[in-house]
Write a protein that holds these residues in place. Structure first.
Motif, PDB file in Angstrom:
ATOM      1  N   MET A   1      -1.987 -27.485   9.431  1.00 43.51           N
ATOM      2  CA  MET A   1      -2.973 -28.441   8.889  1.00 43.51           C
ATOM      3  C   MET A   1      -2.579 -29.891   9.187  1.00 43.51           C
ATOM      4  SD  MET A   1      -4.332 -26.885   5.299  1.00 43.51           S
ATOM      5  CE  MET A   1      -2.765 -26.731   4.491  1.00 43.51           C
ATOM      6  N   ASN A   2      -1.289 -30.127   9.433  1.00 40.72           N
ATOM      7  CA  ASN A   2      -0.853 -31.511   9.665  1.00 40.72           C
ATOM      8  C   ASN A   2      -0.544 -31.814  11.133  1.00 40.72           C
ATOM      9  OD1 ASN A   2      -0.821 -32.799   6.959  1.00 40.72           O
ATOM     10  ND2 ASN A   2       0.357 -30.947   6.537  1.00 40.72           N
ATOM     11  N   TYR A   3       0.283 -30.958  11.747  1.00 45.13           N
ATOM     12  CA  TYR A   3       0.520 -31.145  13.177  1.00 45.13           C
ATOM     13  C   TYR A   3      -0.675 -30.574  13.951  1.00 45.13           C
ATOM     14  CZ  TYR A   3       2.252 -30.681  17.871  1.00 45.13           C
ATOM     15  OH  TYR A   3       2.349 -30.761  19.232  1.00 45.13           O
ATOM     16  N   GLY A   4      -1.013 -29.334  13.622  1.00 46.37           N
ATOM     17  CA  GLY A   4      -2.161 -28.695  14.267  1.00 46.37           C
ATOM     18  C   GLY A   4      -1.779 -27.729  15.373  1.00 46.37           C
ATOM     19  N   VAL A   5      -2.757 -27.382  16.179  1.00 43.34           N
ATOM     20  CA  VAL A   5      -2.559 -26.463  17.307  1.00 43.34           C
ATOM     21  C   VAL A   5      -3.024 -27.192  18.562  1.00 43.34           C
ATOM     22  CG1 VAL A   5      -2.973 -24.075  18.043  1.00 43.34           C
ATOM     23  CG2 VAL A   5      -3.729 -24.803  15.788  1.00 43.34           C
TER      24      VAL A   5
END
Ligand code: DGJ
Length: 693
Positions: free
Chosen positions: A671-675
């Motif tokens: 949710m913070n760094y992501g994909v």
């Protein structure tokens, strides 16, 4: 919850996160006080005394009335305009008490002279942060009253310079979102065509520079189909007004002694958490209160494959192929009845065409059922072709003016279903169809607007015909559903012309658009999702080049785009290659494995942080999430996008596959760094599944 401060005469409607407050002022007007975040202390609110600024800015004009009526020194848009029997056109109301019934607050107003009451209804939907507003007027007198204008409510937004959002568009391009800065003057959205329409849609969204996840949004959606109107106005007094309800265009009716009339409800909400929260509130309301339970089947529809050239033999061939790819419902579209070989004949003559189905519909239905699929059929019951037997026998069954030519559109007229005998004819025709055949699904279409709305059967209420027309449609379907409980109904109007919250729940699915181009659909579906639930969004995979856009898009992308809603296949699968059939089978299988998340989960429009034109969407349900990534055209090389997911458990670990590699990351990381999504080329797409371990 409803709080009432009797002493201060203030009413407070509280939902999980919001509060809506109004009261009775020193002029005995019902005055709006507050709409915003929950304050939790109802006694804080006060009713100030408003002073006239000048004789040109009368107190009525500066008072934020909950329901301004026509009369006195009021010049802004009003919500109710009537003419009494003695020709008085001015309403002067006085407060006549209130009633509370569970989560419903009714504010009772009464004219000071005439025996005419106006009940302002406020239903608190705590869990969804929504308030439903509607109005009931009653003529308690012995004389009739003419109603010329009646809206469901007026809303006050305490800001200037808001951004307004709604849809423009046309056939094949429904749900095109427009944004407009609100300044002085009025913005009007409306429909005058009898169906809600392909252009504006009956809702408003007003925001203060909101994003998907932050910022204030005030919104409302009308639970009504057909002729609606909404007016958005920034006033000179520091606020923005919204009125919404039945369109007063060519509208009027007489309220006879002892009669009542209730407006369609307007569902309104506020959030300071952006558009995502707005959509979730509306989606959850619809999913839990309007939509029928159960997952929607994957359907095959024959329209684009055969158009009017329907034959039993060909439909059986299509059904067999459809079964091979895993379709669960086979729908025969237009062309199976009467002399329906083109748009010019057949509508009204609802008998099975003998040339096309020499042994009737049963051989097809039996084949479909033996293949283990459900069976659906297309109808357009509100219409008639001039060449049909029904019209020749009953030329007075359509809306028309006696001295005027009758205008056809798509070669057809609109039946006057406000006539008892016409309504009965339609009900009986559908009841027979459903009783005589094993039918599970009705696609109910309407392909032209109403015009020349003459309906002498309505007498002095002739100008209420557009409103009564749609009520008759609702009545017929509700009645049919009582008897044929398991039949699903799809609301279609030349594509997405009947997408509104009035019809949803009475009908189960929307046909979203005749435009099945998978790229165009990304925009249509994106806008649709602002207000309407994914579970009702029918989307088909069709052939390329697309008949409208002439665009060629790989089958995988077409599937992924249609898998965003309730999946259907609408191409000529008899012509699909073995390779395409194999891919289709795999895609349908994949859809079945994720459809519970798609149809019943929470939906997110994700932010694209790159300059590439990725379209990114997420669905979550319980312990799973799906990421849909689309790259229609690559720009400036093949740049990746980092996408942050929503609504995961921060501490949970999620397993997912990307570029053939299995990864496990925490919800917090995702949710913070992501994909990182790195699609290469044009019309590339991916569905990534995140499973909580
Ligand atoms: C319009 C609909 O949107 C199409 O899907 C199809 O059913 C045609 N009408 C049939 O006439």
């Amino acid at each position: 919850m409803i709080f009432i401060n009797e002493e201060k005469r203030i009413f407070n409607l509280r939902t999980e996160n919001t509060e809506y407050v109004f009261g009775l002022d020193n002029e005995n007007l019902i005055r709006h006080i507050y709409w915003g975040n929950k304050i939790n202390n109802e006694n804080d609110f006060e009713m100030d005394v408003l002073c006239e600024v000048s004789t040109n800015d009368p107190v009525y004009e500066i008072t934020p009335e909950e329901y301004p009526v026509f009369g006195g020194l009021r010049y802004s848009e009003n919500c109710l305009k009537v003419t009494f029997d003695d020709k008085t056109r001015d309403i002067v109301y006085k407060y006549d008490g209130y009633e509370v019934d569970g989560d419903l607050l009714v504010i009772k107003l009464k004219d000071v002279y005439y025996n005419f009451t106006i009940n302002l209804n406020y239903k608190v939907m705590e869990k969804y942060d929504l308030i439903e507003r509607y109005v009931t007027i009653t003529n308690e007198s012995d004389q009739s009253i003419v109603i010329e204008e009646i809206y469901s409510g007026q809303l006050h937004i305490p800001y200037e310079n808001l951004i307004f959002r709604n849809t423009h568009g046309h056939w094949g391009a429904e749900q095109q979102m427009f944004k407009q800065n609100v300044s002085y003057g009025k913005i009007t959205i409306e429909n005058r065509k009898g169906v809600s329409g392909h252009n504006n849609n009956p809702y408003f969204i007003l925001d203060k520079n909101a994003t998907e996840t932050s910022g204030e949004v005030f919104y409302g959606a009308l639970r009504m189909s057909g002729n609606f109107k909404g007016v958005i106005e920034q006033t000179p007094y520091g606020e923005t007004l919204v009125q919404m309800g039945i369109n007063p265009y060519d509208f009027q009716f007489t309220l006879n002694p002892k009669e009542s009339f209730t407006t369609p409800p307007l569902l309104c909400g506020y959030t300071d958490k952006g558009f995502e929260k707005m959509s979730h509130n509306l989606h959850n309301f619809a999913k839990e209160n309007l939509l029928r339970e159960g997952l929607r089947p994957v359907l095959y529809n024959s329209w684009e494959a055969t158009e009017f050239n329907v034959t039993c033999e060909e439909q059986i061939k299509l059904a067999r192929e459809a079964k091979k790819i895993g379709t669960e419902l086979f729908v025969v579209d237009d062309g199976w009845f009467g002399q329906r070989n083109s748009i010019h004949n057949g509508l009204g003559d609802w008998y099975v065409n003998k040339e096309k189905f020499p042994k009737g519909l049963n051989p097809l239905i039996e084949e479909v059922k033996s293949l283990g699929m459900k069976f659906g059929i297309w109808v357009e019951p509100e219409m008639v072709n001039p060449l049909s037997k029904l019209y020749i026998d009953n030329p007075d069954w359509i809306y028309h003016f006696k001295t005027r030519e009758r205008t056809t559109s798509r070669g057809q007229y609109v039946l006057n279903i406000t006539k008892k005998e016409v309504k009965e004819f339609i009900y009986n025709m559908l009841d027979n169809l459903l009783s005589n055949y094993d039918i599970d699904y009705i696609k109910w279409d309407v392909n032209r607007p109403i015009c020349e709305g003459g309906a002498t059967n309505l007498g002095e209420n002739e100008r209420k015909m557009a409103f009564d027309h749609i009520q008759a449609v609702y009545d017929i379907v509700k009645e049919l559903k009582k008897k044929h409980k398991n039949v699903l109904f799809e609301a279609c109007a030349s594509g997405g012309g009947r997408i509104d919250l009035g019809i949803l729940g009475i009908f189960d699915d929307f046909w979203t658009s005749d435009n099945t181009d998978a790229y165009d659909r990304l925009f249509i579906q994106h806008t649709y999702s602002h207000i309407y639930p994914i579970k009702a969004m029918r989307a088909w995979v069709t052939d390329c080049p697309n008949f409208l856009s002439q665009r060629n898009i790989p089958l995988r992308f077409r599937f992924h785009s249609a898998m965003m809603g309730t999946l259907g296949i609408g191409g000529n699968i008899l012509k699909w290659s073995n390779e395409d059939m194999k891919l289709a089978k795999d895609m349908v299988e994949e859809y079945k494995s994720i459809r519970e998340i798609v149809q019943e989960g929470d939906f997110f429009r994700l932010e694209n942080t790159s300059t590439n034109n990725y379209h990114l969407f997420e669905y979550t349900k319980d312990n799973e999430a799906l990421l849909f990534a689309f790259l229609p055209q690559t720009q400036i090389g093949h740049r990746p996008v980092r996408v942050k997911l929503r609504n995961l458990d921060e501490k949970g670990m999620y397993e997912y596959k990307i570029n053939g590699e299995t990864m496990v990351k925490s919800g917090s990381y995702l949710m913070n760094y992501g994909v990182n999504i790195h699609l290469r080329g044009d019309y590339q797409s991916e569905i990534i599944r995140f499973d909580r371990r």
